[in-house]
Scaffold this motif. Structure first.
Motif, PDB file in Angstrom:
ATOM      1  N   GLN A 126       0.828  -1.208   0.000  1.00 44.94           N
ATOM      2  CA  GLN A 126       0.000   0.000   0.000  1.00 44.94           C
ATOM      3  C   GLN A 126       0.861   1.256   0.000  1.00 44.94           C
ATOM      4  O   GLN A 126       0.481   2.283  -0.568  1.00 44.94           O
ATOM      5  CB  GLN A 126      -0.915   0.009   1.213  1.00 44.94           C
ATOM      6  N   ALA A 127       2.015   1.196   0.639  1.00 46.15           N
ATOM      7  CA  ALA A 127       2.878   2.374   0.758  1.00 46.15           C
ATOM      8  C   ALA A 127       3.594   2.690  -0.547  1.00 46.15           C
ATOM      9  O   ALA A 127       3.847   3.858  -0.847  1.00 46.15           O
ATOM     10  CB  ALA A 127       3.895   2.164   1.866  1.00 46.15           C
ATOM     11  N   GLN A 128       3.908   1.656  -1.320  1.00 43.70           N
ATOM     12  CA  GLN A 128       4.704   1.856  -2.531  1.00 43.70           C
ATOM     13  C   GLN A 128       4.065   2.827  -3.527  1.00 43.70           C
ATOM     14  O   GLN A 128       4.714   3.788  -3.942  1.00 43.70           O
ATOM     15  CB  GLN A 128       4.990   0.514  -3.195  1.00 43.70           C
ATOM     16  N   PRO A 129       2.796   2.634  -3.924  1.00 42.77           N
ATOM     17  CA  PRO A 129       2.229   3.590  -4.882  1.00 42.77           C
ATOM     18  C   PRO A 129       2.114   5.000  -4.316  1.00 42.77           C
ATOM     19  O   PRO A 129       2.251   5.986  -5.046  1.00 42.77           O
ATOM     20  CB  PRO A 129       0.852   3.012  -5.210  1.00 42.77           C
ATOM     21  N   GLU A 130       1.882   5.094  -3.018  1.00 43.76           N
ATOM     22  CA  GLU A 130       1.774   6.415  -2.394  1.00 43.76           C
ATOM     23  C   GLU A 130       3.107   7.150  -2.465  1.00 43.76           C
ATOM     24  O   GLU A 130       3.173   8.344  -2.759  1.00 43.76           O
ATOM     25  CB  GLU A 130       1.324   6.242  -0.942  1.00 43.76           C
TER      26      GLU A 130
END
Length: 88
Positions: free
Chosen positions: A53-57
């Motif tokens: 979840q953190a990667q695209p953000e």
């Protein structure tokens, strides 16, 4: 103090961009904190999910100019290696 119309407009735009970028930076930090907390708990599945979840953000922050590309890559790499180490 801004005197010309152009300088006044730039001041308004800067305030608006500052607010947007601040919110975006805060959002990125929240996602990174969730990954850190999952790593601290020792749950590899939760940590991996939080990392996904953190990667695209984080990458969105790069495209918007809030975070430097190398900084984002370094953070992702270090988090990924720590999540991977949980399994071992």
């Amino acid at each position: 103090m801004a005197n010309s119309p152009q300088a006044k407009k730039r001041a308004r735009q800067n305030e608006r961009r500052y607010a947007v970028n601040k919110a975006r930076r805060s959002r990125i930090r929240t996602y990174l904190r969730k990954v850190e907390e999952a790593i601290a708990s020792g749950d590899q599945e939760a940590a991996a999910a939080a990392l996904r979840q953190a990667q695209p953000e984080l990458m969105r922050g790069v495209t918007k100019g809030v975070v430097h590309k190398n900084t984002a890559a370094r953070k992702m790499s270090r988090l990924a290696s720590r999540v991977k180490a949980l399994n071992a």
